[in-house]
Design a protein around this motif. Sequence first.
Motif, PDB file in Angstrom:
ATOM      1  N   THR A   1       0.492   3.877  -5.066  1.00 17.11           N
ATOM      2  CA  THR A   1       0.086   2.824  -4.134  1.00 17.11           C
ATOM      3  C   THR A   1      -0.304   1.588  -4.929  1.00 17.11           C
ATOM      4  OG1 THR A   1      -2.299   3.287  -4.023  1.00 17.11           O
ATOM      5  CG2 THR A   1      -0.847   4.641  -2.663  1.00 17.11           C
ATOM      6  N   LEU A   2      -0.044   0.426  -4.349  1.00 19.66           N
ATOM      7  CA  LEU A   2      -0.336  -0.851  -5.006  1.00 19.66           C
ATOM      8  C   LEU A   2      -1.104  -1.734  -4.024  1.00 19.66           C
ATOM      9  CD1 LEU A   2       3.202  -1.278  -6.551  1.00 19.66           C
ATOM     10  CD2 LEU A   2       1.112  -0.970  -7.890  1.00 19.66           C
TER      11      LEU A   2
ATOM     12  N   THR B   1       8.241   6.890  -6.092  1.00 16.33           N
ATOM     13  CA  THR B   1       8.566   6.977  -7.519  1.00 16.33           C
ATOM     14  C   THR B   1       9.984   7.462  -7.779  1.00 16.33           C
ATOM     15  OG1 THR B   1       7.650   9.231  -7.636  1.00 16.33           O
ATOM     16  CG2 THR B   1       6.158   7.399  -8.124  1.00 16.33           C
ATOM     17  N   LYS B   2      10.617   8.085  -6.782  1.00 17.71           N
ATOM     18  CA  LYS B   2      11.988   8.574  -6.972  1.00 17.71           C
ATOM     19  C   LYS B   2      13.020   7.521  -6.557  1.00 17.71           C
ATOM     20  CE  LYS B   2      10.924  13.496  -6.542  1.00 17.71           C
ATOM     21  NZ  LYS B   2      11.153  13.773  -7.971  1.00 17.71           N
ATOM     22  N   THR B   3      12.842   6.946  -5.362  1.00 27.72           N
ATOM     23  CA  THR B   3      13.828   5.983  -4.861  1.00 27.72           C
ATOM     24  C   THR B   3      13.507   4.545  -5.267  1.00 27.72           C
ATOM     25  OG1 THR B   3      12.650   5.608  -2.787  1.00 27.72           O
ATOM     26  CG2 THR B   3      14.180   7.468  -2.855  1.00 27.72           C
ATOM     27  N   LYS B   4      12.273   4.310  -5.745  1.00 29.57           N
ATOM     28  CA  LYS B   4      11.774   2.979  -6.115  1.00 29.57           C
ATOM     29  C   LYS B   4      11.627   2.053  -4.903  1.00 29.57           C
ATOM     30  CE  LYS B   4      14.039   3.290 -10.651  1.00 29.57           C
ATOM     31  NZ  LYS B   4      14.899   2.602 -11.642  1.00 29.57           N
ATOM     32  N   ALA B   5      11.666   2.622  -3.705  1.00 32.10           N
ATOM     33  CA  ALA B   5      11.498   1.833  -2.491  1.00 32.10           C
ATOM     34  C   ALA B   5      10.040   1.414  -2.330  1.00 32.10           C
ATOM     35  CB  ALA B   5      11.944   2.643  -1.274  1.00 32.10           C
ATOM     36  N   VAL B   6       9.826   0.179  -1.900  1.00 31.65           N
ATOM     37  CA  VAL B   6       8.487  -0.374  -1.682  1.00 31.65           C
ATOM     38  C   VAL B   6       8.301  -0.629  -0.189  1.00 31.65           C
ATOM     39  CG1 VAL B   6       6.907  -2.265  -2.186  1.00 31.65           C
ATOM     40  CG2 VAL B   6       8.462  -1.424  -3.974  1.00 31.65           C
ATOM     41  N   THR B   7       7.217  -0.080   0.395  1.00 31.91           N
ATOM     42  CA  THR B   7       6.954  -0.201   1.829  1.00 31.91           C
ATOM     43  C   THR B   7       5.571  -0.798   2.050  1.00 31.91           C
ATOM     44  OG1 THR B   7       8.269   1.796   2.223  1.00 31.91           O
ATOM     45  CG2 THR B   7       6.844   1.030   4.022  1.00 31.91           C
ATOM     46  N   LYS B   8       5.506  -1.831   2.883  1.00 31.14           N
ATOM     47  CA  LYS B   8       4.213  -2.427   3.207  1.00 31.14           C
ATOM     48  C   LYS B   8       3.486  -1.543   4.212  1.00 31.14           C
ATOM     49  CE  LYS B   8       2.009  -6.657   4.919  1.00 31.14           C
ATOM     50  NZ  LYS B   8       2.207  -8.041   5.428  1.00 31.14           N
ATOM     51  N   ILE B   9       2.213  -1.245   3.911  1.00 29.10           N
ATOM     52  CA  ILE B   9       1.412  -0.381   4.769  1.00 29.10           C
ATOM     53  C   ILE B   9       0.339  -1.170   5.514  1.00 29.10           C
ATOM     54  CG2 ILE B   9      -0.064   1.666   4.843  1.00 29.10           C
ATOM     55  CD1 ILE B   9       2.840   2.234   4.057  1.00 29.10           C
ATOM     56  N   LEU B  10      -0.424  -1.986   4.798  1.00 31.97           N
ATOM     57  CA  LEU B  10      -1.485  -2.796   5.385  1.00 31.97           C
ATOM     58  C   LEU B  10      -1.388  -4.219   4.856  1.00 31.97           C
ATOM     59  CD1 LEU B  10      -4.518  -0.340   4.922  1.00 31.97           C
ATOM     60  CD2 LEU B  10      -3.402  -0.871   7.098  1.00 31.97           C
ATOM     61  N   GLY B  11      -1.910  -5.175   5.617  1.00 35.63           N
ATOM     62  CA  GLY B  11      -1.874  -6.557   5.155  1.00 35.63           C
ATOM     63  C   GLY B  11      -2.780  -7.457   5.966  1.00 35.63           C
TER      64      GLY B  11
ATOM     65  N   SER C   1     -12.519   1.946   7.428  1.00 35.94           N
ATOM     66  CA  SER C   1     -11.606   2.416   8.476  1.00 35.94           C
ATOM     67  C   SER C   1     -10.645   3.444   7.912  1.00 35.94           C
ATOM     68  CB  SER C   1     -10.813   1.247   9.073  1.00 35.94           C
ATOM     69  OG  SER C   1     -11.661   0.296   9.682  1.00 35.94           O
ATOM     70  N   LEU C   2     -10.031   4.197   8.820  1.00 35.67           N
ATOM     71  CA  LEU C   2      -9.041   5.206   8.452  1.00 35.67           C
ATOM     72  C   LEU C   2      -7.709   4.846   9.100  1.00 35.67           C
ATOM     73  CD1 LEU C   2      -8.631   8.026   7.067  1.00 35.67           C
ATOM     74  CD2 LEU C   2      -8.974   9.008   9.348  1.00 35.67           C
ATOM     75  N   TYR C   3      -6.659   4.783   8.283  1.00 34.01           N
ATOM     76  CA  TYR C   3      -5.321   4.439   8.776  1.00 34.01           C
ATOM     77  C   TYR C   3      -4.402   5.644   8.632  1.00 34.01           C
ATOM     78  CZ  TYR C   3      -0.828   2.040   9.235  1.00 34.01           C
ATOM     79  OH  TYR C   3       0.433   1.650   9.638  1.00 34.01           O
ATOM     80  N   LYS C   4      -3.737   6.019   9.729  1.00 36.42           N
ATOM     81  CA  LYS C   4      -2.788   7.133   9.732  1.00 36.42           C
ATOM     82  C   LYS C   4      -1.375   6.599   9.548  1.00 36.42           C
ATOM     83  CE  LYS C   4      -5.536  10.682  10.688  1.00 36.42           C
ATOM     84  NZ  LYS C   4      -5.648  11.871   9.815  1.00 36.42           N
ATOM     85  N   ILE C   5      -0.679   7.114   8.536  1.00 43.64           N
ATOM     86  CA  ILE C   5       0.653   6.612   8.198  1.00 43.64           C
ATOM     87  C   ILE C   5       1.664   6.922   9.294  1.00 43.64           C
ATOM     88  CG2 ILE C   5       2.531   6.717   6.526  1.00 43.64           C
ATOM     89  CD1 ILE C   5       0.017   5.369   5.462  1.00 43.64           C
TER      90      ILE C   5
END
Length: 455
Positions: free
Chosen positions: A253-254, A271-281, A310-314
Amino acid sequence: MERKKTIIIVSIIVVLLGVGLYFYFSKKTAPTPLPNSSFPGESIPLTGFTGAPNNTTLPDGTTFIPGSTPTLPRLYELHKVPVAGAGFIEEGVGLDHTVRARYVERGLGHIYETPLATLVESRIVNETRSRISETLWGNGGKSVVIRFIDDNDSGSVIKTSILNIGGISTSFNRSTSTNSVSDFIKTEEVFLPDYIPFMATSEDNTDKLFFLENSVGSTVGSLSTFKNVGPTSIFSSAFNEWLPQFPSQKLVTLTTKPSATIAGHLFFLDTKTKAVTKILGGINGLTTLTSHDGKSVLYEGVVNGVPSLSLYKIDTKTTTPLSLQTFPEKCAWGNKEVTRIYCSVPQSLPQATYPDQWYQGLVSFSDDLWEIDTTTGNTQKIMSPSTFGVAMLDITNPTLSSNDSYLLFMNKITGTPWVYRVSEDTPINPSTEPSSSTSTTTSFTPSTQGMVKLK
């Protein structure tokens, strides 16, 4: 007569110049500290800091002496001077399962180990390293990343090396120890690139770590082993202030470096596909802590000047506000009970700019320990340091043993490592409430009510 006066004046000048040159060249200039150091606890003295005495009186009134009695204190200060970080090493299964804490002194870099079944401390490595600023334990406690400041003619350099404890014996030119080598564990040292700003070790105890390198116009993130074998680049960004977490082999996570006045963002890196997904902003002062299974994110944002947890559910992309006001850096996800969180919560929040001034050491807290069950919604207070005769703990970087029996953490005020033995005892009755809470046990209902849908 004039000639004699001239000789006297010249002689005085020569003597004064000689004295001046002597003091100039004999004076040892103190190294210039790194500006705006990002190392935690940088303001803590490197040596000679004792901190508040630890109360080691047992419930029966006797004084605890490590190794002399089977009765152990539940809350215990493992070392009396500042350390750069602490971690667990566990071996065996069942009745043969042992849990030990390992830590590295900031000032001299001595490595110590304490079995939690006896609390008898011993130094385990015959090496001395000065000016240790940060350590990150990984690989099941068999390896430790050491971050230190090296002064040379061009200034101060942040260097990073890995010590594999119990590996091949190697020389280390900064070692000054004169103790017998036969009594200590051998180490193998591997160096990483200079000026690494941020890094993380895999929390599932595998032989993996992730580190960032800044170059002109970009930041590159790489995966490596603790022997620095085959580092692989898996991330690149024009932004250069990322705080990484490594919950499992599949996920890094970043989170953008937090500040009260800056909107933060969280991304997941596969780490396998190198895909980056935005989770929070778009959350001011955002700090995060992702569960080991990657299904939930505990996060904090600044609301009306105070930290709000807070708690965020993916999977459902829903957020549940929690009743506690604290920071994810003060929390730890369970290893055995993966939906359970242990958080240290300030008894009160002084007026300050959060989280900035807490990071800078301008404000400190006196914490209690709380448990959050994210499945049932139950939240309960399970420990107050004052119950054990400890006046004040500003808890940070907590971590749980594999069976959630022990909580290892740092006291931010003194820089010393502590351990708390977790049990199923009845929760204590608090004399004060954290922040705005009104009862010892609270709950939230994980439903769509009070939840925010994030895009």
